[in-house]
Design a protein around this motif. Structure first.
Motif, mmCIF file in Angstrom:
data_model
loop_
_atom_site.group_PDB
_atom_site.id
_atom_site.type_symbol
_atom_site.label_atom_id
_atom_site.label_comp_id
_atom_site.label_asym_id
_atom_site.label_seq_id
_atom_site.Cartn_x
_atom_site.Cartn_y
_atom_site.Cartn_z
ATOM 1 N N SER A 225 0.814 -1.220 0.000
ATOM 2 C CA SER A 225 0.000 0.000 0.000
ATOM 3 C C SER A 225 0.849 1.272 0.000
ATOM 4 N N TRP A 226 2.164 1.110 0.172
ATOM 5 C CA TRP A 226 3.067 2.274 0.110
ATOM 6 C C TRP A 226 3.388 2.547 -1.352
ATOM 7 N N ILE A 227 3.106 3.772 -1.805
ATOM 8 C CA ILE A 227 3.314 4.118 -3.215
ATOM 9 C C ILE A 227 4.242 5.329 -3.304
ATOM 10 N N PRO A 228 5.550 5.106 -3.262
ATOM 11 C CA PRO A 228 6.495 6.222 -3.383
ATOM 12 C C PRO A 228 6.522 6.755 -4.813
ATOM 13 N N HIS A 229 6.946 8.008 -4.965
ATOM 14 C CA HIS A 229 7.115 8.605 -6.286
ATOM 15 C C HIS A 229 8.535 8.286 -6.760
ATOM 16 N N LEU A 230 8.642 7.543 -7.865
ATOM 17 C CA LEU A 230 9.946 7.188 -8.433
ATOM 18 C C LEU A 230 10.192 8.047 -9.666
ATOM 19 N N PHE A 231 11.199 8.910 -9.578
ATOM 20 C CA PHE A 231 11.546 9.781 -10.695
ATOM 21 C C PHE A 231 12.780 9.206 -11.392
ATOM 22 N N VAL A 232 12.581 8.694 -12.588
ATOM 23 C CA VAL A 232 13.681 8.063 -13.316
ATOM 24 C C VAL A 232 13.833 8.718 -14.686
ATOM 25 N N ASN A 233 15.020 8.595 -15.242
ATOM 26 C CA ASN A 233 15.283 9.092 -16.585
ATOM 27 C C ASN A 233 15.623 7.897 -17.468
ATOM 28 N N SER A 234 14.967 7.796 -18.602
ATOM 29 C CA SER A 234 15.170 6.637 -19.475
ATOM 30 C C SER A 234 16.587 6.545 -20.016
ATOM 31 N N ASP A 235 17.351 7.650 -19.971
ATOM 32 C CA ASP A 235 18.740 7.655 -20.431
ATOM 33 C C ASP A 235 19.736 7.409 -19.296
ATOM 34 N N ASP A 236 19.229 7.229 -18.096
ATOM 35 C CA ASP A 236 20.091 6.987 -16.937
ATOM 36 C C ASP A 236 20.122 5.499 -16.648
ATOM 37 N N MET B 101 24.469 11.172 -20.182
ATOM 38 C CA MET B 101 24.292 10.329 -18.999
ATOM 39 C C MET B 101 24.370 11.158 -17.723
ATOM 40 N N ARG B 102 25.314 12.067 -17.652
ATOM 41 C CA ARG B 102 25.454 12.928 -16.473
ATOM 42 C C ARG B 102 24.202 13.771 -16.271
ATOM 43 N N HIS B 103 23.671 14.301 -17.360
ATOM 44 C CA HIS B 103 22.451 15.097 -17.259
ATOM 45 C C HIS B 103 21.269 14.219 -16.816
ATOM 46 N N ALA B 104 21.207 13.001 -17.366
ATOM 47 C CA ALA B 104 20.100 12.092 -17.052
ATOM 48 C C ALA B 104 20.101 11.685 -15.589
ATOM 49 N N HIS B 105 21.288 11.653 -14.972
ATOM 50 C CA HIS B 105 21.376 11.233 -13.569
ATOM 51 C C HIS B 105 21.357 12.410 -12.597
ATOM 52 N N GLY B 106 21.361 13.619 -13.102
ATOM 53 C CA GLY B 106 21.466 14.786 -12.235
ATOM 54 C C GLY B 106 20.183 15.132 -11.495
ATOM 55 N N ILE B 107 20.330 15.722 -10.331
ATOM 56 C CA ILE B 107 19.182 16.167 -9.532
ATOM 57 C C ILE B 107 18.548 17.408 -10.135
ATOM 58 N N TYR B 108 19.321 18.188 -10.888
ATOM 59 C CA TYR B 108 18.856 19.493 -11.372
ATOM 60 C C TYR B 108 17.696 19.397 -12.357
ATOM 61 N N GLN B 109 17.616 18.291 -13.089
ATOM 62 C CA GLN B 109 16.540 18.153 -14.068
ATOM 63 C C GLN B 109 15.159 18.193 -13.431
#
Length: 348
Positions: free
Chosen positions: A239-250, A320-328
């Protein structure tokens, strides 16, 4: 030059979402932006400690938060997280009941001289499914338990980036087992078995996923207690539904896309039992005899997928660096594909 660039990256006025002049707490985009900025505040705290700067406060003061406590890793004395308390100004005191009271945020790997080796060690621990035993993780879990027991549970957010997401995920699972589902914003959470996502051929990728599921299910059945333990664990936290923010290029986190897609594909093929077993068990963890449950496996999630603008750069490393960055995650032009993935128990 590198030091100056690093300082600018940690300065809110230079790198932060200066376009967000007021927060609508009912807006998912605003909530995501604030959560990401508070994670960046944890990064900036450690940057300030090592460089004798004062960049960090702007990342939380901008949104009317106060720093309640720094979370310290006993191994290297680094700041790996922060506990923030929402202290709104009087004229927005009753702006929204959606605002959090407390946010606990965890940074990821920081490639600086005083943190590099400990962070890399923890990255390896995460890959080997041993992160939950690390002192940093223990400190994080204890902090979440203490804040929740103090009465902030219903208005407490968890947030993390990369390695920090793995820590936040573990803490969130721990509370979900007790029936307390905390709102969680997990940015670029590492998925150790995500290399299959690198395969460009969809038919080959799907074939590998199906074969892996059969192997996982077979091994789980062969190991006494694996099936029952994994079913019980997933049922506890489904029942726990966290928000997962992923980048398809990461490639570090994109495995979650295939993880949830594959479960749906197996259901459509009439192999839901095998799909559920595969998503509840890690072949590597079972084969190695790991006693702890696979940290990265989740029954349910709100999956939000971003992708890198192909016109941004032709360099794969920069992309890849952009895809993994927090700033996006605080870009005002962000376009996310969202899908709620819910776990449906089967007789497996």
């Amino acid at each position: 030059m590198a030091a100056k660039k690093s300082q600018k990256k940690n300065m809110f006025d230079f790198s932060g979402p200066t376009h967000l002049t007021s927060v609508n707490w009912a807006s998912p985009n605003h909530r995501r932006t604030v959560a990401a900025c508070l994670v960046q505040g944890a990064y900036a705290l450690e940057y300030d400690r090592q460089n004798h700067q004062n960049c960090a406060p702007a990342w939380w003061k901008k949104f009317d938060f106060e720093l309640k406590k720094k979370l310290i890793d006993r191994a290297d004395s680094s700041i790996f997280g922060a506990i923030y308390e929402f202290k709104p100004r009087k004229y927005i005191q009753n702006s929204s009941s959606s605002a959090p009271k407390i946010v606990i945020a965890f940074r990821g790997t920081l490639f600086k001289k005083e943190t590099f080796w400990q962070d890399i060690k923890l990255d390896l621990d995460q890959f080997m499914n041993d992160l939950s035993r690390a002192p940093r993780c223990e400190v994080a879990v204890r902090a979440v338990e203490e804040m929740t027991s103090s009465g902030a549970g219903r208005n407490l957010w968890l947030a993390g980036h990369s390695l920090g997401s793995a820590i936040a995920m573990h803490a969130g699972k721990n509370m979900a087992k007790r029936g307390i589902n905390l709102e969680a914003f997990l940015f670029n959470p590492p998925y150790p078995s995500g290399t299959v996502e690198w395969i460009p051929n969809e038919k080959l990728k799907r074939g590998i996923q199906i074969a892996s599921s059969v192997v996982a299910a077979t091994v789980a059945f062969a190991k006494k207690g694996c099936v029952e333990n994994s079913r019980e664990h997933f049922a506890q936290i489904s029942s726990w539904i966290p928000h997962l923010f992923v980048n398809s290029d990461d490639h570090f986190c994109s495995g979650y896309i295939g993880y949830f897609e594959h479960r749906e594909n197996m259901k459509k093929m009439g192999a839901g039992i095998i799909g559920n077993l595969a998503t509840r068990n890690s072949v590597r963890a079972i084969a190695l005899g790991t006693q702890t449950e696979p940290l990265h496996l989740l029954p349910s999630a709100n999956l939000l997928v971003n992708s890198v603008d192909r016109n941004l750069t032709a360099c794969p490393l920069k992309r890849m660096r952009h895809a993994h960055g927090i700033y996006q995650w605080w870009s005002q032009h962000l376009s996310l594909k969202s899908k709620e993935c819910r776990y449906r128990p089967s007789f497996s």
